[in-house]
Design an enzyme around this catalytic site. Sequence first.
Site, PDB file in Angstrom:
ATOM      1  CD  GLU A  66       7.492   5.610 -17.631  1.00 44.08           C
ATOM      2  OE1 GLU A  66       7.354   4.398 -17.887  1.00 44.08           O
ATOM      3  OE2 GLU A  66       7.546   6.048 -16.473  1.00 44.08           O
ATOM      4  CD  GLU A 124      -6.435   3.447  -9.589  1.00 42.97           C
ATOM      5  OE1 GLU A 124      -7.499   2.970 -10.010  1.00 42.97           O
ATOM      6  OE2 GLU A 124      -5.329   3.227 -10.148  1.00 42.97           O
ATOM      7  CE1 TYR A 148      13.661   4.744 -12.629  1.00 39.75           C
ATOM      8  CE2 TYR A 148      11.559   5.864 -12.423  1.00 39.75           C
ATOM      9  CZ  TYR A 148      12.919   5.913 -12.632  1.00 39.75           C
ATOM     10  OH  TYR A 148      13.539   7.127 -12.836  1.00 39.75           O
TER      11      TYR A 148
END
Length: 405
Positions: free
Chosen positions: A252, A390, A135
């Site tokens: 995940e 974040e 990714y």
Amino acid sequence: MPTSPQNEFREEVRSWLSDHAPVSLRGVESSKIDGVWGGKKWQFDSADQKRWLELMAGRGWTAPTWPTKYGGGGLTNEQAEILAEELKAHQLPPPLVGFGLTMIGPTLLHFGNEQQKAEHLPKICRGEVRWCQGYSEPGAGSDLASLQTRAVRDGDHFIINGSKIWTSSADQADWIFALVRTDPHARTKQEGITFILIDMESPGVSTRPIKLISGDSPFCETHFVDVRVPEINVVGEVGAGWKIAKALLGHERSMLADILEELSMSTDSQQSRTTLSELAKQHIGEVNGKIRDEVVRNRVAGIEMDAQAFSLTIRRTRDAAEAGQPPGPETSIFKVYGTELSQRRSELMVRILGPQALGWEGPGFDEFDLATTRTWLKSRTETIGGGTSEIQLNVIAKRVLGLPD
């Protein structure tokens, strides 16, 4: 009074484990981050470890709820929970762990075509193939949709060029599931992204481990130079991979939550399961059965209460999953809270050990001391891996709380 089907299944599992589980593995229950990852490069610790995998895979119990035609056990969620409880009661390690079972497998079950399921799922169940995730990129980490690894069509293949980073255990993996950009001119950066499966032995694929401050190298850089991948390896539709990518991230984060739950409940997942309270009494002392230092005592109590609350919340969501609900944006809450709790726990462990947490190698420090120091160093990365805190807070704000942009 007739026996319930659940009790009959429990007795069946209990009897089978008693008769077949290798004696050498009993009493050495592993955490979810340990165990056999499988694949062509995997080295078993013992013949019994290999036999344990083969025995459990033979019953489909490496993936208990997957359909039997793909190598799973075909169990109900309730039966799978009973199996997990009996494995824990017998203090047996899981026969197999890894991204195949927790990430790409569930994704293929939902989004893959029949050919992909038949090709990959049985191999995952048998531990024959190890998977890694492609990714993040050097220029696309938290802002994953900015990824630039290109896949250009060439007949019935795609030619892939680009780089991925932080690919866990890529140097040990056989296959990688990756996001690539197939349409650089799409209207939005989320469009034109394709989810594709790549054989790590394909010409043009290379990996390089990244050494971390903790001394470990679980992460790698992965490079693709003119790598030819057949179009049949595309999961879903070409250019529509972002939806699949988000679904997989849910799996995940659920996996990370399970790991963090396990770690939050003990100071040492690989040796004796010592509680923070016991560790503090050993190193700081105790008075009338209490930790001598009041400040440390209060911090230990706070963390252990938070860990219990975290565990109960995860289990409530797991019950929803067992009822058929897929992972949702609430997994972002687990990711944020779980990683911060893990960091707080590691920080307190180092403070409790005092000078014994200053060692890196050499005499004067035992294995636990050194492992604690390295775990503390590695914990600093936990709020980054799997999506930064974040980014998770943005997801929580938009998709959980429904706040405006």
